[in-house]
Write a protein that holds these residues in place. Structure first.
Motif, PDB file in Angstrom:
ATOM      1  N   GLY A 170     -12.728  13.663   6.065  1.00 52.24           N
ATOM      2  CA  GLY A 170     -11.650  12.686   5.919  1.00 52.24           C
ATOM      3  C   GLY A 170     -11.391  12.423   4.455  1.00 52.24           C
ATOM      4  N   ILE A 171     -10.351  11.623   4.210  1.00 57.26           N
ATOM      5  CA  ILE A 171      -9.937  11.355   2.841  1.00 57.26           C
ATOM      6  C   ILE A 171      -9.422   9.917   2.811  1.00 57.26           C
ATOM      7  N   GLY A 172      -9.597   9.211   1.710  1.00 56.22           N
ATOM      8  CA  GLY A 172      -9.121   7.826   1.733  1.00 56.22           C
ATOM      9  C   GLY A 172      -9.266   7.113   0.417  1.00 56.22           C
ATOM     10  N   VAL A 173      -9.315   5.780   0.518  1.00 63.59           N
ATOM     11  CA  VAL A 173      -9.287   4.937  -0.674  1.00 63.59           C
ATOM     12  C   VAL A 173      -9.953   3.601  -0.384  1.00 63.59           C
ATOM     13  N   VAL A 174     -10.510   2.992  -1.407  1.00 59.86           N
ATOM     14  CA  VAL A 174     -10.951   1.599  -1.326  1.00 59.86           C
ATOM     15  C   VAL A 174     -10.138   0.825  -2.366  1.00 59.86           C
ATOM     16  N   VAL A 175      -9.484  -0.237  -1.916  1.00 54.61           N
ATOM     17  CA  VAL A 175      -8.699  -1.086  -2.823  1.00 54.61           C
ATOM     18  C   VAL A 175      -9.482  -2.380  -3.012  1.00 54.61           C
ATOM     19  N   ASP A 176      -9.866  -2.667  -4.241  1.00 54.35           N
ATOM     20  CA  ASP A 176     -10.628  -3.878  -4.528  1.00 54.35           C
ATOM     21  C   ASP A 176      -9.786  -4.777  -5.429  1.00 54.35           C
ATOM     22  N   GLY A 177      -9.765  -6.071  -5.117  1.00 48.45           N
ATOM     23  CA  GLY A 177      -9.043  -7.009  -5.978  1.00 48.45           C
ATOM     24  C   GLY A 177      -7.671  -7.395  -5.455  1.00 48.45           C
ATOM     25  N   CYS A 178      -7.360  -7.018  -4.201  1.00 50.82           N
ATOM     26  CA  CYS A 178      -6.071  -7.442  -3.641  1.00 50.82           C
ATOM     27  C   CYS A 178      -6.209  -8.911  -3.226  1.00 50.82           C
ATOM     28  N   PRO A 179      -5.293  -9.768  -3.652  1.00 52.81           N
ATOM     29  CA  PRO A 179      -5.413 -11.187  -3.287  1.00 52.81           C
ATOM     30  C   PRO A 179      -5.442 -11.382  -1.762  1.00 52.81           C
ATOM     31  N   ALA A 180      -6.157 -12.398  -1.320  1.00 53.59           N
ATOM     32  CA  ALA A 180      -6.204 -12.737   0.107  1.00 53.59           C
ATOM     33  C   ALA A 180      -4.860 -13.300   0.555  1.00 53.59           C
ATOM     34  N   GLY A 181      -4.554 -13.095   1.840  1.00 55.79           N
ATOM     35  CA  GLY A 181      -3.363 -13.722   2.422  1.00 55.79           C
ATOM     36  C   GLY A 181      -2.139 -12.831   2.470  1.00 55.79           C
ATOM     37  N   LEU A 182      -2.272 -11.577   2.049  1.00 56.51           N
ATOM     38  CA  LEU A 182      -1.120 -10.661   2.082  1.00 56.51           C
ATOM     39  C   LEU A 182      -1.004 -10.055   3.483  1.00 56.51           C
ATOM     40  N   PRO A 183       0.116 -10.240   4.170  1.00 60.73           N
ATOM     41  CA  PRO A 183       0.265  -9.620   5.493  1.00 60.73           C
ATOM     42  C   PRO A 183       0.193  -8.095   5.372  1.00 60.73           C
ATOM     43  N   LEU A 184      -0.703  -7.472   6.143  1.00 60.72           N
ATOM     44  CA  LEU A 184      -0.898  -6.015   6.031  1.00 60.72           C
ATOM     45  C   LEU A 184      -1.391  -5.441   7.347  1.00 60.72           C
ATOM     46  N   SER A 185      -0.745  -4.333   7.758  1.00 61.62           N
ATOM     47  CA  SER A 185      -1.186  -3.651   8.980  1.00 61.62           C
ATOM     48  C   SER A 185      -1.191  -2.149   8.724  1.00 61.62           C
ATOM     49  N   GLU A 186      -1.786  -1.413   9.664  1.00 59.06           N
ATOM     50  CA  GLU A 186      -1.804   0.045   9.525  1.00 59.06           C
ATOM     51  C   GLU A 186      -0.382   0.598   9.512  1.00 59.06           C
ATOM     52  N   SER A 187       0.522  -0.020  10.277  1.00 57.86           N
ATOM     53  CA  SER A 187       1.884   0.529  10.328  1.00 57.86           C
ATOM     54  C   SER A 187       2.588   0.393   8.966  1.00 57.86           C
ATOM     55  N   HIS A 188       2.265  -0.665   8.208  1.00 59.66           N
ATOM     56  CA  HIS A 188       2.859  -0.787   6.858  1.00 59.66           C
ATOM     57  C   HIS A 188       2.430   0.394   5.986  1.00 59.66           C
ATOM     58  N   VAL A 189       1.142   0.740   6.069  1.00 58.81           N
ATOM     59  CA  VAL A 189       0.607   1.821   5.234  1.00 58.81           C
ATOM     60  C   VAL A 189       1.102   3.171   5.761  1.00 58.81           C
ATOM     61  N   GLN A 190       1.156   3.287   7.104  1.00 63.05           N
ATOM     62  CA  GLN A 190       1.577   4.561   7.720  1.00 63.05           C
ATOM     63  C   GLN A 190       2.988   4.962   7.292  1.00 63.05           C
ATOM     64  N   GLU A 191       3.844   3.943   7.184  1.00 60.60           N
ATOM     65  CA  GLU A 191       5.237   4.193   6.771  1.00 60.60           C
ATOM     66  C   GLU A 191       5.278   4.977   5.442  1.00 60.60           C
TER      67      GLU A 191
END
Ligand SMILES: Cc1cc2nc3c(=O)[nH]c(=O)nc-3n(C[C@H](O)[C@H](O)[C@H](O)COP(=O)(O)O)c2cc1C
Length: 376
Positions: free
Chosen positions: A22-43
């Motif tokens: 597999g392949i991917g990413v870790v995002v550190d430091g994103c502020p809490a409270g941001l609406p986010l779902s897999e479909s947002h990223v999938q787009e």
């Protein structure tokens, strides 16, 4: 292997190889409270995915993203966001004929020299698939910027010799043709050009342009973390990028000072800002591309990344074997005859990550703002 981490406050680490599990990413430091779902990223990932047209590699992968951590009840928690795409279509045997030879234009030779190790299954970390992690992280950054009224949009400016005509610029057209070109006529000519290159067993390069709108003045940290310096690094870190420009870029070297300077003017203030100024400062033109002294000036950021032609071509090329001896190579397997259409969203992602990181950093530049943040 050092060098897989990017950013200061909004930090990302991409991981994985093109033909690993597999392949991917870790995002550190994103502020809490941001609406986010897999479909947002999938787009975003769907725009990068292979197999969308005859001009992109036929490797048929779903590239479905899974968010493993950092999101709860549809919102970011402030914890690291780990995202993964499993590799489903790993035809390593396509690469059997290149196991012992260095492909011209690829990173095979330099990786072997540096690490004494050769992952011949499609380039490993130097593969275009590494950009999956960037695009997933960029989707998060774009959502973060959107909450602040900042948009990031990229499109194809040129394919080989064929350039868009700004007189025919139609933003809706970007989504109608396979090159993401905002000019239908240029896209039709690009298609004909690519058909010809493919018949000749050759490939083609091009330029991606990106515009960031709504960025306030004051983002960017002199002297080594300038906004334009950060964008340059972000773009040139994308595989196959050979050139970067901001604003008039290289054309500025041919202009006169009187042509290149952007005159200032005042306009009615329509939003909160410096309370000492009743009116807002704007530039009459934007040759600078939205930065002055490495700091955003409140106008659109306009940047370009030049992509070389796809190195994997089916024509014979001269090379050497890692065991010694000169030989010829014809590259089989599935390869994009042009990288540009799939890289448009990668440029967007890297621009968003850079701007979001520097925006967060900018919050500490003035005592009065720190005091007002803490209510002091
Ligand atoms: C989105 C994307 C897709 C790519 N697809 C291919 C491909 O199909 N075939 C290929 O030979 N190189 C492809 N590349 C380029 C390689 O990944 C690699 O980065 C490049 O050949 C290394 O050269 P560099 O020194 O110019 O970075 C792709 C790059 C990107 C960003």
């Amino acid at each position: 292997m050092a060098g897989s981490t990017y950013g200061t406050l909004l930090k990302v680490m991409t991981w994985g190889e093109s033909h690993g599990k597999g392949i991917g990413v870790v995002v550190d430091g994103c502020p809490a409270g941001l609406p986010l779902s897999e479909s947002h990223v999938q787009e975003y990932l769907d725009r990068r995915k292979p197999g969308q047209s005859k001009f992109t590699t036929a490797r048929s992968e779903g590239d479905r993203v899974e968010i493993l951590s950092g999101v709860f009840e549809g919102k970011t928690t402030g914890a690291p966001i780990a995202m993964e795409v499993r590799n489903m279509d790993q035809r390593s045997h396509d690469y059997g004929n290149i196991m012992d030879v260095y492909r011209p234009g690829h990173a095979d030779y330099t990786f072997d020299e540096k690490y004494g190790f050769r992952d011949y299954r499609g380039g490993g970390r130097s593969s275009g698939r590494e950009t999956i992690g960037r695009v997933a992280a960029g989707a998060v950054a774009c959502r973060l910027l959107k909450t602040l009224g900042i948009s990031v949009g990229a499109y194809t400016r040129s394919v080989g010799e064929i350039e868009i005509d700004y007189a025919s610029f139609d933003p809706d057209e970007i989504w109608r043709n396979r090159f993401y070109m905002p000019d239908a006529e240029a896209a039709a000519r690009a298609e004909a050009c690519l058909e010809k290159r493919m018949a000749e067993k050759d490939s083609c390069g091009g330029v991606v342009e990106c515009v960031i709108r709504g960025l306030p003045a004051g983002v960017g940290e002199p002297v080594f973390e300038k906004l334009d310096a950060g964008l340059a690094k972000a773009m040139v870190s994308i595989g196959a990028v050979k050139g970067f420009e901001i604003g008039d870029g290289f054309a500025a070297a041919r202009a006169r000072g009187s042509e290149n300077n952007d005159g200032f003017a005042l306009t009615a203030r329509d939003q909160e800002g410096n309370p000492l100024l009743k009116e807002k400062i704007v530039k009459k033109t934007n040759h600078s591309g939205g930065t002055l002294g490495g700091i955003s000036d409140g106008s659109d950021l306009v940047l370009r990344a030049a992509f070389k032609p796809t190195p994997s071509i089916a024509s014979p090329q001269s090379t050497v074997s890692r065991k010694g001896g000169e030989t010829e190579i014809c590259i089989k397997g599935r390869h994009d005859p042009i990288i540009v259409p799939r890289a448009v969203v990668v440029v967007e992602a890297m621009a968003a990550l850079t701007v979001a990181d520097l925006l967060l950093l900018s919050m500490s530049s003035r005592l009065d703002r720190i005091q007002s943040f803490f209510g002091r």
